[in-house]
Design a protein around this motif. Structure first.
Motif, short mmCIF file in Angstrom:
data_model
loop_
_atom_site.label_atom_id
_atom_site.label_comp_id
_atom_site.label_asym_id
_atom_site.label_seq_id
_atom_site.Cartn_x
_atom_site.Cartn_y
_atom_site.Cartn_z
N PHE A 39 0.84 -1.20 0.00
CA PHE A 39 0.00 0.00 0.00
C PHE A 39 0.87 1.24 0.00
CE2 PHE A 39 -0.25 -1.62 4.50
CZ PHE A 39 0.50 -0.65 5.12
N HIS A 40 0.25 2.34 -0.39
CA HIS A 40 0.94 3.63 -0.47
C HIS A 40 0.59 4.48 0.75
CE1 HIS A 40 2.31 3.33 -4.66
NE2 HIS A 40 1.19 2.65 -4.89
N PRO A 41 1.46 5.43 1.11
CA PRO A 41 1.10 6.33 2.20
C PRO A 41 -0.02 7.26 1.74
CG PRO A 41 3.17 7.02 1.20
CD PRO A 41 2.78 5.73 0.54
N GLY A 42 -0.91 7.57 2.66
CA GLY A 42 -2.02 8.45 2.34
C GLY A 42 -3.24 7.72 1.80
N GLU A 43 -2.98 6.55 1.28
CA GLU A 43 -4.04 5.70 0.75
C GLU A 43 -4.98 5.27 1.88
OE1 GLU A 43 -2.27 2.72 -1.85
OE2 GLU A 43 -3.63 1.23 -0.98
N TYR A 44 -6.22 5.10 1.54
CA TYR A 44 -7.18 4.63 2.51
C TYR A 44 -7.09 3.10 2.58
CZ TYR A 44 -11.63 3.43 4.56
OH TYR A 44 -12.60 2.90 5.36
N GLY A 45 -6.99 2.56 3.76
CA GLY A 45 -6.76 1.12 3.89
C GLY A 45 -7.67 0.46 4.88
N ASP A 46 -8.18 -0.69 4.53
CA ASP A 46 -9.07 -1.41 5.43
C ASP A 46 -8.66 -2.87 5.55
OD1 ASP A 46 -9.65 -2.10 2.90
OD2 ASP A 46 -11.80 -1.71 3.00
N ILE A 47 -7.38 -3.12 5.37
CA ILE A 47 -6.90 -4.49 5.46
C ILE A 47 -5.70 -4.54 6.39
CG2 ILE A 47 -5.80 -6.37 4.19
CD1 ILE A 47 -7.39 -5.54 1.75
#
Lengths: 236, 236
Positions: A39-47
């Motif tokens: 994943f990238h920084p700033g990206e929204y993550g739900d995992i």
DNA sequence: CGCTATGTTGACTAACATCAATCGTCGTGG
DNA sequence: CCACGACGATTGATGTTAGTCAACATAGCG
């Protein structure tokens, strides 16, 4: 919950294979190729990910494209635990086998069964502590001391040893440098110095063993101290 | 929950006075003297603080007693959000007025009313992001650039200005140095350089104003980006 | 078998820490 | 009101460390 047909000692299982309270939540296995961006920084993550095998790095990029690695993660460790925007990027250092958990599912599970969130909280606490320690070491230690600290920490994380007890660097010298605030040349020179001082013995470029300390203790300032039980989240 | 007799625009209230969803949990005001140690690293903690007034530093101590400050916190910010062992020490830089919340009470409240935990999660996310950014800056920027970064970041945090728009350093040069990986002498020289380059103007030793950027935007790499809404924790 | 990525070695340089001396400021008490 | 002391900030001289650049070696992989 995946159990062998015959009861076996859980201690004998590899770290990555251990079950966890969070396994009751929805999860699925993932395999990540070397240098795969998770994943990238700033990206929204739900995992949330739990590493079973391999090594992952957390990093941020500076304005000039220079990379700062802020953590290396190994089997058994969780990352991406805080819902919301990712504070760092995550990339696979080696081929990685991991288990991915839906945070929504974990939150829902946590409401039925307390204590589920605790491993996530502990993972973040440890990350914070190790970040703070990393800064202190980068600022106050010379290159060779930072490398020695790294060489003491790594075997605590990588349990696999060959017969002679050597530990392998899963990452490149550049990765090590980007973690310790050094460049690859200085990493090379520093490791050579540690060897000449008799603190480590190297086998090739990628394997080493510490000299004069057979200890398995990872409690000192060097290795991030494990956040032991915190019973605030009521256990069911 | 302390309201004036007459309804007033909430925007006009000082940051520290704003109410929060967590205010329904059990809490009490605390006042901390300058240099008061709020908690130690490794200590078990079950209290979250929200700063109303003043400045707090989070720090770790190196082996040689040298201090590494990892964060400065200002009114409106939360710290100590993760239950369990404290990953850093917290000390009051100035006299601090804060609100203390029992984590147990917050957790209990969270079960009745979702979204209560979100500010705590966001606070930790921001702390992680700012730690990662701090490392990158320390490693890759020269002294004067680190100071410039700090001088750009500080006014985003300290909203109070006198008529001329100057921002005051609430902390000593030694504190700034212990944050940026410099010593007090280099902080002094660096600020002088920034002034001679026309990037800042100083008033005495403790107040400064940025030149050539009247912007109020704190979104760049410099200032920790605020973790915006993450709806994973279901809002009630 | 050759290409590419990674590691090694050397020479040079710039930046920052360190040490030491001095100054400025604030707070205290006579 | 001033004298004093303590702490923090300033300035200068000096030395060390690690970054940079360049050339080369080695290993891994197709």
């Amino acid at each position: 919950m995946k159990k062998q047909g015959v009861a076996m000692l859980p201690e004998r299982r590899a770290i990555g294979e251990q079950t966890s309270v969070i396994d009751e939540a929805r999860h699925w296995p993932v395999r990540l190729q070397k240098n795969k961006i998770i994943f990238h920084p700033g990206e929204y993550g739900d995992i949330v990910y739990r590493i079973k095998k391999g090594c992952v790095r957390l990093q941020v990029d500076g304005v000039g494209g220079e990379r700062q690695i802020v953590a290396f993660l190994f089997p058994g460790e969780l990352f991406g635990c805080l819902p919301g925007r990712r504070s760092t990027a995550a990339e696979a250092v080696t081929i990685v086998d991991a288990e991915a958990y839906s945070i929504a599912s974990l939150i829902e599970l946590n409401e039925r069964k307390h204590g589920v969130a605790q491993p996530l909280i502990d993972a973040e606490s440890e990350l914070e502590a190790s970040l703070a320690q990393l800064i202190a070491n980068i600022v106050h230690f010379p290159a060779s001391e930072r490398l020695l600290w790294f060489c003491r920490w790594l075997p605590c994380k990588i349990k696999e040893r060959d017969v002679s007890g050597f530990t392998e660097f899963p990452m490149s010298y550049r990765d090590i440098g980007d973690y310790l605030g050094l460049n690859a040349e200085t990493v090379s020179r520093g490791l050579k110095e540690l060897e000449s001082r008799g603190l480590i013995t190297r086998r090739g470029r990628k394997a080493f063993i510490l000299r004069g300390e057979e200890s398995e203790d990872c409690d000192a300032t060097g290795c991030a101290t494990t956040t032991k039980r915190s019973s605030l989240v009521p256990q069911s």
